[in-house]
Design an enzyme around this catalytic site. Structure first.
Site, PDB file in Angstrom:
ATOM      1  N   ALA A   1       3.126  -7.790  -2.231  1.00  0.00           N
ATOM      2  CA  ALA A   1       3.379  -8.411  -3.526  1.00  0.00           C
ATOM      3  C   ALA A   1       4.077  -7.427  -4.466  1.00  0.00           C
ATOM      4  O   ALA A   1       5.059  -7.777  -5.136  1.00  0.00           O
ATOM      5  CB  ALA A   1       2.063  -8.897  -4.133  1.00  0.00           C
TER       6      ALA A   1
ATOM      7  N   GLY B   1      -3.282 -10.327  -1.180  1.00  0.00           N
ATOM      8  CA  GLY B   1      -4.521  -9.968  -1.852  1.00  0.00           C
ATOM      9  C   GLY B   1      -4.244  -9.385  -3.226  1.00  0.00           C
ATOM     10  O   GLY B   1      -3.101  -9.095  -3.588  1.00  0.00           O
TER      11      GLY B   1
ATOM     12  N   GLN C   1      -4.607  -6.491  -4.401  1.00  0.00           N
ATOM     13  CA  GLN C   1      -3.948  -5.193  -4.353  1.00  0.00           C
ATOM     14  C   GLN C   1      -2.829  -5.167  -3.292  1.00  0.00           C
ATOM     15  O   GLN C   1      -2.546  -4.131  -2.701  1.00  0.00           O
ATOM     16  CB  GLN C   1      -4.966  -4.097  -4.073  1.00  0.00           C
ATOM     17  CG  GLN C   1      -5.822  -3.723  -5.255  1.00  0.00           C
ATOM     18  CD  GLN C   1      -5.039  -2.984  -6.334  1.00  0.00           C
ATOM     19  OE1 GLN C   1      -4.008  -2.393  -6.075  1.00  0.00           O
ATOM     20  NE2 GLN C   1      -5.547  -3.016  -7.558  1.00  0.00           N
ATOM     21  N   SER C   2      -2.174  -6.272  -3.077  1.00  0.00           N
ATOM     22  CA  SER C   2      -1.169  -6.388  -2.027  1.00  0.00           C
ATOM     23  C   SER C   2       0.032  -5.468  -2.239  1.00  0.00           C
ATOM     24  O   SER C   2       0.702  -5.519  -3.276  1.00  0.00           O
ATOM     25  CB  SER C   2      -0.679  -7.840  -1.954  1.00  0.00           C
ATOM     26  OG  SER C   2       0.470  -7.957  -1.157  1.00  0.00           O
ATOM     27  N   ASN C   3       0.328  -4.647  -1.229  1.00  0.00           N
ATOM     28  CA  ASN C   3       1.553  -3.839  -1.254  1.00  0.00           C
ATOM     29  C   ASN C   3       2.781  -4.725  -1.126  1.00  0.00           C
ATOM     30  O   ASN C   3       3.823  -4.457  -1.738  1.00  0.00           O
ATOM     31  CB  ASN C   3       1.539  -2.825  -0.109  1.00  0.00           C
ATOM     32  CG  ASN C   3       0.409  -1.841  -0.220  1.00  0.00           C
ATOM     33  OD1 ASN C   3       0.209  -1.218  -1.257  1.00  0.00           O
ATOM     34  ND2 ASN C   3      -0.364  -1.701   0.851  1.00  0.00           N
TER      35      ASN C   3
END
Length: 360
Positions: A92, A86, A88-90
């Protein structure tokens, strides 16, 4: 209970691994939360396993998975890493940080999540950190197939003589789950030094890899997977339970250790997800505030915040009274807090006026 760690240690040593952690993460007593719920807890003690407490990239559980995923990529001589998540992916963010640390190119295929159009969610938090870590962000519509988009990027690089390595969302496949099989061993080895004896462990469940890895590790050491309970934050509890069991068995197969895990052994609670993944709930907001005010610790609003809300609900229902030592896994994601200001601190309140004092 006495755990057998030798077979698991040897099995993990056979897998390629890129070292991304400086050492074991702390286990911390939550004494103030205990005091707040002493009547409901009885003799139960609460501890936090601080997987938010890591040096690289702001910390978080995905680094454990990335040790094995990027180790596998290095063993294949990959030179560009492609993953998805997403906005706000952690995962990523930590993939970008780990790639920067290891000197690998990184591409992030990102999709918008439900209900967040404010500038902080679009540009702040993990989005800002992805860019600081030098990753290329490739935005696709919410309706697009992220896996197809990643494969298209992999084909693009192969046609130009590069060696891409594709990591699924959250790093939540069997290889990534090995990171939490290793964490299970770490927790067992910390018991004496940190003065606890784990009775049950609670955590958030997004892509199922963290719960699956812990279950695989516990079973490989002769323990019961039923010591672990997760709170689903993305899917329906029944579907998540099935996925978690399949990934746990896949991790057991990769390890080559003895053990069998039935779907019923995967304890997954679906009560805290809310209307959709990433959408705030009142219980999450209360849980994040309680942990911050009582312990000075930060939970993220998407994963650990909802899981801690679930743990608090069990406590308030006297479901953990005299239950022994309970460990809550803090999986990180603190940068995401800054993208959820509207939910966590609504309104336009400013700082209190400066109090002026007279000189002596």
């Amino acid at each position: 209970m006495s755990y057998r760690t030798e077979d698991l240690t040897q099995a993990l040593a056979r897998r390629p691994r890129a070292p991304l952690l400086a050492g074991p993460t702390p286990v911390q007593r939550l004494k103030n939360v205990e005091q707040a719920f002493r009547d409901q807890l009885g003799t139960t003690r609460l501890f936090a396993k601080r997987d938010d407490h890591m040096a690289l990239g702001g910390g978080g559980n995905k680094l454990r998975k990335l040790e094995f995923l990027l180790g596998d990529a290095q063993a294949m001589a990959a030179d560009v890493i492609i993953t998805t998540g997403g906005r706000q992916s952690n995962h990523a963010r930590l993939t970008a940080a780990a790639c920067a640390h290891l000197g690998l190119a990184c591409e992030l295929v990102v999709k918008p999540t439900v209900g967040h159009a404010n500038a902080e969610h679009r540009l702040g938090g993990n989005v800002l950190l992805d860019r600081l870590f030098g990753a290329a962000r490739i935005a696709i519509p919410a309706s697009a197939d992220a896996n197809a988009a990643m494969q298209a990027r992999a084909d693009f690089h192969r046609a130009r003589g590069r060696i891409p390595y594709v990591i699924p969302a959250g790093g939540s496949n069997a290889i990534g789950a090995l990171g939490y099989a290793a964490a299970a061993r770490e927790i067992v080895e910390q018991q004496a030094a940190c003065d606890f004896r784990l009775a049950r462990l609670f955590l958030a469940n997004g892509g199922s890899g963290t719960h699956a890895g812990l279950a695989a590790g516990w079973v490989a050491m002769g323990g019961s997977a039923r010591a672990i309970q997760s709170f689903a934050v993305i899917g329906d509890a029944d579907a998540v339970q099935q996925t978690t069991a399949l990934k746990a068995m896949a991790a057991i197969d990769l390890l080559g250790t003895d053990g069998d895990i039935a779907q019923a052994d995967m304890l997954v609670d679906g009560s805290q997800r809310g209307s959709a993944y990433g959408v705030p709930t009142a219980a999450m907001v209360e849980a994040v505030n309680l942990m911050a005010c009582r312990e000075g610790l930060l939970l993220d609003p998407v994963y650990s915040g909802k899981a801690f809300a679930g743990l608090l609900a069990l406590i308030r229902g006297n479901g953990l009274r005299d239950a022994g030592d309970i460990v809550f896994l803090m999986t990180g994601g603190v940068p995401t807090l800054f993208a959820y200001r509207d939910a966590l601190a609504p309104g336009t309140a400013t700082d209190e006026p400066l109090l002026e004092t007279q000189g002596e």
